[in-house]
Design an enzyme around this catalytic site. Sequence first.
Site, PDB file in Angstrom:
ATOM      1  N   SER A 241       0.829  -1.223   0.000  1.00 15.30           N
ATOM      2  CA  SER A 241       0.000   0.000   0.000  1.00 15.30           C
ATOM      3  C   SER A 241       0.861   1.270   0.000  1.00 15.30           C
ATOM      4  CB  SER A 241      -0.977   0.004   1.180  1.00 15.30           C
ATOM      5  OG  SER A 241      -0.307  -0.207   2.397  1.00 15.30           O
ATOM      6  N   HIS A 271      -2.121  -8.824   2.015  1.00 17.22           N
ATOM      7  CA  HIS A 271      -1.805  -7.558   2.700  1.00 17.22           C
ATOM      8  C   HIS A 271      -2.970  -7.226   3.649  1.00 17.22           C
ATOM      9  CE1 HIS A 271       0.034  -3.784   3.461  1.00 17.22           C
ATOM     10  NE2 HIS A 271      -0.237  -3.120   2.353  1.00 17.22           N
ATOM     11  N   HIS A 318       5.423 -12.741   7.494  1.00 17.32           N
ATOM     12  CA  HIS A 318       5.679 -11.362   7.051  1.00 17.32           C
ATOM     13  C   HIS A 318       6.878 -11.341   6.122  1.00 17.32           C
ATOM     14  CE1 HIS A 318       6.241  -7.000   7.217  1.00 17.32           C
ATOM     15  NE2 HIS A 318       4.970  -6.966   7.556  1.00 17.32           N
ATOM     16  N   ARG A 327       2.727  -4.762  16.801  1.00 18.65           N
ATOM     17  CA  ARG A 327       1.340  -4.304  16.645  1.00 18.65           C
ATOM     18  C   ARG A 327       0.382  -5.385  17.136  1.00 18.65           C
ATOM     19  NH1 ARG A 327       1.516  -2.984  10.364  1.00 18.65           N
ATOM     20  NH2 ARG A 327       2.347  -5.123  10.450  1.00 18.65           N
ATOM     21  N   ASP A 373      -2.589  -8.363  11.621  1.00 13.25           N
ATOM     22  CA  ASP A 373      -3.946  -8.785  11.253  1.00 13.25           C
ATOM     23  C   ASP A 373      -4.439  -9.988  12.062  1.00 13.25           C
ATOM     24  OD1 ASP A 373      -4.158  -6.845   9.141  1.00 13.25           O
ATOM     25  OD2 ASP A 373      -2.748  -8.067   8.025  1.00 13.25           O
TER      26      ASP A 373
HETATM   27  N1  CMX Z   1       0.764 -19.882   6.093  1.00 12.66           N
HETATM   28  C1  CMX Z   1       1.207 -20.837   5.226  1.00 12.66           C
HETATM   29  N2  CMX Z   1       2.287 -20.684   4.445  1.00 12.66           N
HETATM   30  C2  CMX Z   1       2.969 -19.540   4.567  1.00 12.66           C
HETATM   31  C3  CMX Z   1       2.602 -18.518   5.457  1.00 12.66           C
HETATM   32  C4  CMX Z   1       1.438 -18.723   6.232  1.00 12.66           C
HETATM   33  N3  CMX Z   1       0.983 -17.797   7.079  1.00 12.66           N
HETATM   34  N4  CMX Z   1       3.487 -17.514   5.351  1.00 12.66           N
HETATM   35  C5  CMX Z   1       4.373 -17.853   4.395  1.00 12.66           C
HETATM   36  N5  CMX Z   1       4.059 -19.090   3.923  1.00 12.66           N
HETATM   37  C6  CMX Z   1       4.691 -19.800   2.828  1.00 12.66           C
HETATM   38  C7  CMX Z   1       4.601 -18.966   1.549  1.00 12.66           C
HETATM   39  O1  CMX Z   1       3.319 -19.082   0.962  1.00 12.66           O
HETATM   40  C8  CMX Z   1       5.746 -19.554   0.732  1.00 12.66           C
HETATM   41  O2  CMX Z   1       5.314 -20.784   0.225  1.00 12.66           O
HETATM   42  P1  CMX Z   1       5.745 -21.275  -1.281  1.00 12.66           P
HETATM   43  O3  CMX Z   1       7.247 -21.276  -1.272  1.00 12.66           O
HETATM   44  O4  CMX Z   1       5.125 -22.615  -1.391  1.00 12.66           O
HETATM   45  O5  CMX Z   1       5.180 -20.257  -2.216  1.00 12.66           O
HETATM   46  C9  CMX Z   1       6.797 -19.827   1.820  1.00 12.66           C
HETATM   47  O6  CMX Z   1       6.077 -19.954   3.065  1.00 12.66           O
HETATM   48  C10 CMX Z   1       7.846 -18.751   1.945  1.00 12.66           C
HETATM   49  O7  CMX Z   1       7.195 -17.508   2.178  1.00 12.66           O
HETATM   50  P2  CMX Z   1       7.923 -16.367   3.049  1.00 12.66           P
HETATM   51  O8  CMX Z   1       9.173 -15.999   2.351  1.00 12.66           O
HETATM   52  O9  CMX Z   1       8.007 -16.805   4.473  1.00 12.66           O
HETATM   53  O10 CMX Z   1       6.837 -15.203   3.008  1.00 12.66           O
HETATM   54  P3  CMX Z   1       6.656 -14.070   1.894  1.00 12.66           P
HETATM   55  O11 CMX Z   1       7.562 -12.941   2.218  1.00 12.66           O
HETATM   56  O12 CMX Z   1       6.710 -14.633   0.521  1.00 12.66           O
HETATM   57  O13 CMX Z   1       5.133 -13.640   2.157  1.00 12.66           O
HETATM   58  C11 CMX Z   1       3.230 -13.071   3.480  1.00 12.66           C
HETATM   59  C12 CMX Z   1       4.741 -12.878   3.285  1.00 12.66           C
HETATM   60  C13 CMX Z   1       2.753 -12.088   4.539  1.00 12.66           C
HETATM   61  C14 CMX Z   1       2.523 -12.759   2.144  1.00 12.66           C
HETATM   62  C15 CMX Z   1       2.975 -14.532   3.889  1.00 12.66           C
HETATM   63  O14 CMX Z   1       3.608 -14.771   5.122  1.00 12.66           O
HETATM   64  C16 CMX Z   1       1.492 -14.884   3.990  1.00 12.66           C
HETATM   65  O15 CMX Z   1       0.893 -15.248   2.980  1.00 12.66           O
HETATM   66  N6  CMX Z   1       0.873 -14.743   5.217  1.00 12.66           N
HETATM   67  C17 CMX Z   1      -0.567 -14.926   5.375  1.00 12.66           C
HETATM   68  C18 CMX Z   1      -1.315 -13.679   4.878  1.00 12.66           C
HETATM   69  C19 CMX Z   1      -1.157 -12.513   5.832  1.00 12.66           C
HETATM   70  O16 CMX Z   1      -1.295 -12.641   7.044  1.00 12.66           O
HETATM   71  N7  CMX Z   1      -0.883 -11.336   5.284  1.00 12.66           N
HETATM   72  C20 CMX Z   1      -0.834 -10.069   6.070  1.00 12.66           C
HETATM   73  C21 CMX Z   1       0.574  -9.496   6.181  1.00 12.66           C
HETATM   74  C22 CMX Z   1       0.542  -8.206   6.987  1.00 12.66           C
HETATM   75  C23 CMX Z   1      -0.117  -7.098   6.224  1.00 12.66           C
HETATM   76  O17 CMX Z   1       0.390  -6.708   5.146  1.00 12.66           O
HETATM   77  O18 CMX Z   1      -1.178  -6.594   6.640  1.00 12.66           O
END
Ligand code: CMX
Length: 440
Positions: A241, A271, A318, A327, A373
């Site tokens: 964002s 996000h 994250h 937070r 979140d």
């Molecule tokens: N549950 C399951 N798998 C997860 C996970 C979770 N909460 N967080 C990361 N992973 C997985 C990823 O999907 C990725 O899998 P693949 O290699 O199979 O694609 C792997 O672990 C590596 O990911 P990462 O490097 O740890 O995380 P990223 O930096 O790529 O992504 C985020 C970060 C936030 C998108 C991810 O942790 C996620 O999807 N979390 C759940 C959604 C969420 O809570 N988002 C809110 C974030 C805060 C905000 O912006 O408001």
Amino acid sequence: MGVVKDRFKAKADASNVEIKDLIKEHGNKKIGEVTLAQAYQGMRGITGLVTETSLLDAQEGIRFRGYSIPELQEKLPKAPDGGEPLPEGLFFLMLLGELPTEDDVNHITNTWQRRSHVPNYVFATIDALPISAHPMTMFVTAVMALQTESNFAKEYAKGISKKDYWSSIYDDTMDLIARLPRIAAYIYRRKYKNNEHIQPNGLLDWAGNLAHMMGYEDESFKELMRLYMTIHADHEGGNVSAHTTHLVGSALSDPFLSYAAGMNGLAGPLHGLANQEVIKWIFEMQEELGTDDPTKEQIADYVQKTLAAGKVVPGYGHAVLRKTDPRFTAQMEFGKKHMPDDKLVNTVWKIYETVPPILQSLGKVKNPWPNVDAHSGALLVHFGLVEYEFYTVLFAVSRSLGVLASLCWDRALGFPLERPKSVTTESVKLWLEGKGQIWD
Ligand code: CMX
């Protein structure tokens, strides 16, 4: 000019001189090595942006102009009889880099009250959307409708000088932030409360008035809104964002266009939409298990089921943080103080004890800990705000403070059009075969 606006101009002039010298002396120094993996995998770890308002440390979490969340809770002015910081104070801090006095905060509250009028055609635009539209769709549509009010767009059309851009950007920032609570509350009352609207209260602070217009008069809920609006406001510049607002603003799109673009990014489930996904996930778990008080074992099984279905556990992980998000902790403290026996809040705490080891055991998740979140929805549900599709709108109202304070700095510092280089896989393959960098 207003008091804050004068001070902002003085700060920006001084920073301009300082940054020019810095680039002259150190501009050729490398601040990062970009790898092929970084180019393909979301540019993680590439330092390539300057955002003045806040800085994120992977272990410690966010600091706003150097202050942690507990420090802000202690140092920022509060509402009379309130214990949580007023987000007006955080905006002042992010914009000027100085802690505000009570008078400074009152000045911002009054300014936003004065600028809060939303033209009727904006409400008519919201009304034109089907009631089934997602609240974030209504929200960004309303912000886009409000764009007709942009001072910057009008001034630019007249042909203003580059050095004056910051002034109308600042005015748009104040107008837009001032109007967002009214727009958010209108959407909430239209979609969920029979289209029965509540007029603003000219004596209330920005977050307190939002609570009031949504129909929540409980003082603890107003306190929650003040905390919520403070902790969601900014998370340095690279998140979707903030980065989108900054990127679109770099084309000299006005603050309405830039912020709406950023909020379209916030509306994504990885996000800001994760806050609705968390509560949806917990409600679905409760329904499937037939209990509103699941055990840790039941939660663990449900987490495994979620992962087996190829889904993420919402609220966990994250891109930068590697520890529990402060937070999350601030909201946990709020829960312990105001609602220690709430079953849903206790479920969130049990999930906190259950999920990290499971994610860790996958061996690929870089951060198994909760983000902001994971907690916010349970606190809102406690006060009766069960309509989880609305949660990201609250996040968006708060996020305006950080991304728009940053946009003022972007234009005050004359940051240019943002345009990173991209390559094709074909050109990468040629480079790997030693046939040169065809992108040079
Ligand atoms: N549950 C399951 N798998 C997860 C996970 C979770 N909460 N967080 C990361 N992973 C997985 C990823 O999907 C990725 O899998 P693949 O290699 O199979 O694609 C792997 O672990 C590596 O990911 P990462 O490097 O740890 O995380 P990223 O930096 O790529 O992504 C985020 C970060 C936030 C998108 C991810 O942790 C996620 O999807 N979390 C759940 C959604 C969420 O809570 N988002 C809110 C974030 C805060 C905000 O912006 O408001």
